[in-house]
Design an enzyme around this catalytic site. Structure first.
Site, mmCIF file in Angstrom:
data_model
loop_
_atom_site.group_PDB
_atom_site.id
_atom_site.type_symbol
_atom_site.label_atom_id
_atom_site.label_comp_id
_atom_site.label_asym_id
_atom_site.label_seq_id
_atom_site.Cartn_x
_atom_site.Cartn_y
_atom_site.Cartn_z
ATOM 1 N N GLY A 273 0.763 -1.333 0.054
ATOM 2 C CA GLY A 273 0.033 -0.050 -0.044
ATOM 3 C C GLY A 273 0.858 1.310 -0.176
ATOM 4 C CB THR A 274 3.616 2.306 2.087
ATOM 5 O OG1 THR A 274 2.940 1.828 3.264
ATOM 6 C CG2 THR A 274 4.658 3.495 2.231
ATOM 7 C CG ASN B 113 -5.876 3.112 9.090
ATOM 8 O OD1 ASN B 113 -6.360 4.156 8.468
ATOM 9 N ND2 ASN B 113 -5.025 3.278 9.833
ATOM 10 C CD GLN C 65 -7.323 -1.462 6.698
ATOM 11 O OE1 GLN C 65 -8.211 -2.586 6.911
ATOM 12 N NE2 GLN C 65 -6.260 -1.615 7.435
ATOM 13 C CB SER D 239 -1.782 -3.476 1.390
ATOM 14 O OG SER D 239 -0.741 -4.237 1.872
ATOM 15 N N GLY D 240 -1.631 -6.783 0.087
ATOM 16 C CA GLY D 240 -2.126 -7.918 -0.019
ATOM 17 C C GLY D 240 -2.452 -8.535 1.419
ATOM 18 C CG HIS D 241 0.163 -6.816 5.059
ATOM 19 N ND1 HIS D 241 -0.375 -6.457 6.327
ATOM 20 C CD2 HIS D 241 0.311 -5.547 4.359
ATOM 21 C CE1 HIS D 241 0.131 -4.971 6.367
ATOM 22 N NE2 HIS D 241 0.464 -4.544 5.103
ATOM 23 C CB THR E 4 13.553 -8.770 -10.286
ATOM 24 O OG1 THR E 4 14.540 -8.361 -11.170
ATOM 25 C CG2 THR E 4 13.066 -10.200 -10.634
ATOM 26 C CB CYS F 74 1.652 3.075 10.788
ATOM 27 S SG CYS F 74 1.523 1.978 9.454
#
Ligand code: PLP
Length: 395
Positions: free
Chosen positions: A69-70, A150, A178, A198-200, A236, A332
């Site tokens: 996300g960042t 969030n 979110q 964001s995947g996590h 990559t 954060c």
């Protein structure tokens, strides 16, 4: 351990891990190389792009894979400001994540941008009329408004705001970190310039995410180097992470469409039902408990509650001793002594903001866990208040 901190991060779904493993073992080819050996990696990228596009309701070529996300948000802001270097004004929500607040503060302090931070009301909602007033035609370089907050889960009127931005030819950026995987999104035709996920936050690993870039709008890359991602994001490709992100997106969409998830839940409504039952019971059983944020326009997994006479840090420790993992708000800003800027923007004083705990659910949360948390929470609040009566009920 009972985990109710899913807005901080989520457990990797076993099916996601299974999808990733070959790319961390035998299939280690470089997705951008032309060799036969690299073909599985290349195919995995193409598949994940389709899966992520399906989750967002957009075209696969509109997806750039990033480290999360960042990076996606920094890229979006960089692109927008580079597209119109003569425009020196930005509009952002006042309750944005630090991944927007910090780069924008840097642009303000170091690059001389003027910034309008849109206020929110006591329920955490932005006002579209205030957005319309904030726009400076020909001078506003970008508008950034998060899709879902969030800390409180409050949903912003993104389609309406994007339409307003588009009418003025202003790139509209949204942080959907979110929102993605928690509510159905359909970006086609919305006029959003770019959107971060964001995947996590939806059962993929940490360090992988995506940036949606509307194919009808120009874009300036942030990461320069190789020609990966169609010359739009050098470096990559993280093949295993990308394959995992794709699998997680497919599982999330399946779940959102109401099918059984990979946990005990049975579709998107199950998370909402668990959250609502938890919240109703917590507010009923615990005197001096209050809900923060819009009770209706909210993502279905988040409950931000404050407890009079309680300090969140202490309550979180007491819950931790009972094997319950929750947090005070944004990971954060954890460790910071300042009260949450999101809650203070909503008009809470420092004491009320510091008495807030965030409970965030996922499709892996079970009804039995909710019962245990309710029991543990009630006892922990009573214990805190008996240990520290001087805190008093602060209304
Ligand atoms: N935006 C929001 C709303 C978030 O909650 C987070 C993560 O906490 C981010 C952005 C940053 O995402 P990442 O951790 O992938 O960099």
């Amino acid at each position: 351990m009972i985990y109710l901190d899913n807005n901080a991060t989520t457990r990797v779904d076993p099916m996601v891990l299974e999808t990733m493993l070959p790319f961390l073992q035998g299939e280690y080819g470089n997705a951008s190389s032309g060799s036969t050996f690299a073909k599985p990696a290349k195919k995995a990228l193409a598949k994940a792009r389709v899966q992520v596009a399906a989750l967002l309701g957009c075209q696969p070529e509109e997806i750039l894979f990033t480290s999360g996300g960042t990076e996606s948000l920094n890229t979006a802001l960089f692109s927008a400001t580079q597209l119109h270097t003569d425009r020196r004004h930005l509009v952002i929500g006042s309750t944005e994540h630090s991944a927007v607040l910090k780069p924008v503060a840097w642009l303000e302090k170091r690059q001389g941008y003027e910034v309008t931070r849109l206020p929110v009301d006591s329920l955490g909602r932005v006002d579209l009329d205030e957005l319309a007033t904030a726009i400076r035609p020909g001078r506003t370089a970008a508008i950034a408004l998060m899709w879902a907050n969030n800390e409180t889960g409050v949903i912003s009127p993104v389609p309406e705001a994007a339409a307003l931005a588009e009418a003025h030819g202003i790139p509209f950026i949204t942080d959907a970190v979110q929102a993605a995987g928690k509510i159905l999104l359909s970006l086609e035709g919305l006029g959003i310039h770019s959107l971060a996920i964001s995947g996590h936050k939806f059962h993929a690993p940490k360090g992988i995410g995506a940036l949606y870039v509307n194919r009808h709008f120009p874009f300036k890359p942030w990461m320069l180097g190789g020609a990966q991602e169609n010359n739009r994001r050098a470096g990559t490709e993280n093949t295993a992470g990308i394959a995992g992100l794709g699998a997680a997106a497919e599982l999330a969409l399946h779940h959102l469409r109401g099918h059984a998830g990979s946990g005990e839940g049975s579709g998107a409504e199950s998370v909402r039902q668990l959250r609502d039952r938890f919240e109703t019971e917590a507010l009923r059983r615990i005197p001096g408990a209050h809900l923060n944020g819009d009770p209706v326009r909210r993502i279905p997994n988040t409950s931000s509650l404050r407890f009079d006479g309680v300090q969140a840090e202490g309550l979180i420790l007491l819950l931790d001793q009972r094997g319950i993992c929750v947090s005070a708000g944004s990971a954060c800003t954890a460790g910071s002594l300042d009260p949450s800027p999101v809650l203070t923007a909503m008009g809470l004083d420092a004491v009320a903001a510091r008495s807030t705990v965030r409970f965030s659910f996922s499709r892996l949360t079970t009804a039995d866990e909710v019962d245990q948390v309710l029991d543990g929470l009630e006892k922990s609040v009573v214990k805190f208040r008996s240990l520290f009566p001087a805190e008093g009920l602060n209304g």
